[in-house]
Design a protein around this motif. Sequence first.
Motif, PDB file in Angstrom:
ATOM      1  N   UNK A   1     -18.423  23.949  17.962  1.00 56.23           N
ATOM      2  CA  UNK A   1     -18.687  23.331  16.657  1.00 56.23           C
ATOM      3  C   UNK A   1     -17.490  22.558  16.113  1.00 56.23           C
ATOM      4  N   UNK A   2     -16.475  22.355  16.910  1.00 50.65           N
ATOM      5  CA  UNK A   2     -15.222  21.761  16.434  1.00 50.65           C
ATOM      6  C   UNK A   2     -15.420  20.469  15.653  1.00 50.65           C
TER       7      UNK A   2
ATOM      8  N   UNK B   1     -21.901  21.006   6.566  1.00 50.85           N
ATOM      9  CA  UNK B   1     -23.278  20.795   6.125  1.00 50.85           C
ATOM     10  C   UNK B   1     -24.295  20.820   7.247  1.00 50.85           C
ATOM     11  N   UNK B   2     -23.811  20.830   8.478  1.00 50.51           N
ATOM     12  CA  UNK B   2     -24.704  20.784   9.636  1.00 50.51           C
ATOM     13  C   UNK B   2     -24.850  22.133  10.329  1.00 50.51           C
TER      14      UNK B   2
ATOM     15  N   UNK C   1     -22.942  30.774  10.640  1.00 48.33           N
ATOM     16  CA  UNK C   1     -21.894  30.011  11.321  1.00 48.33           C
ATOM     17  C   UNK C   1     -20.771  29.648  10.352  1.00 48.33           C
ATOM     18  N   UNK C   2     -21.135  29.340   9.111  1.00 48.80           N
ATOM     19  CA  UNK C   2     -20.106  29.019   8.106  1.00 48.80           C
ATOM     20  C   UNK C   2     -19.176  30.213   7.886  1.00 48.80           C
ATOM     21  N   UNK C   3     -19.744  31.423   7.855  1.00 45.19           N
ATOM     22  CA  UNK C   3     -18.889  32.597   7.671  1.00 45.19           C
ATOM     23  C   UNK C   3     -17.995  32.831   8.881  1.00 45.19           C
TER      24      UNK C   3
ATOM     25  N   UNK D   1     -21.766  39.096  11.389  1.00 40.20           N
ATOM     26  CA  UNK D   1     -20.511  38.623  10.813  1.00 40.20           C
ATOM     27  C   UNK D   1     -19.503  39.766  10.674  1.00 40.20           C
ATOM     28  N   UNK D   2     -19.960  40.933  10.207  1.00 37.64           N
ATOM     29  CA  UNK D   2     -19.042  42.063  10.035  1.00 37.64           C
ATOM     30  C   UNK D   2     -18.567  42.583  11.387  1.00 37.64           C
TER      31      UNK D   2
END
Length: 232
Positions: A135-136, A141-142, A147-149, A181-182
Amino acid sequence: MEKLVRAEKLRKYYHRDGQIIKALDQITVSMAKGSFTVVTGPSGSGKSTLLHMLSFQEKPTEGIVILDGISSFGKSERELSRVRREKVSFVNQNCALMPEYTVYENIIMPVILEKKRVDEAYIGEVMESLGIAGLSRVFPGEISGGEKQRVAIARALANRPAVIFADEPTAQLDSENSRLVVKLLRASGEYWNQTIVMATHDMEVAQYGDAILYLRNGRLKTGGETGENGRS
């Protein structure tokens, strides 16, 4: 075992409508280097306030915080700010990613702001371990909330801080992504011997901690020192 974070007889009072609100009352806790401590309790119990005290974001009304050998007592805001930049990373529930920058640029931002050299091999290893290596060049926003976390965790690790504080990092995620995520946060901490302190109201998520500190009305409900209420 080395105690990387310690708070002794911590109190935080606020004045509201002529009343004194005890956000934290006589809190004594410690977190060992490399540990994963979870702070939990109902809304308004003082979880976020405790994280703000431990991370030098706010000064206590009474008591003392020692972070990686540095005491909060008598420090100016400028001195506290320097400690935060050098010793602390924060992961919030809203991720706080900059939409105009790519995932990679968001991750290395703390390193750039400190005018340090970016360790490309280390950053690549962090991204690979969190499953976001592909995702580099993508923009925030995509990508999905989960994935943001992961990106936020990678950014928190980028500057190799003494402690990562995570304030309700799964609050906006579904149960599957919350667990993932955790697990990734814990695995990252174990791999790099990283000290993590996380606040959450989700007891299922809390079980991933080495120790659980329960807060109610600003006071510890049980225990007090990391390791007393941990997982087996």
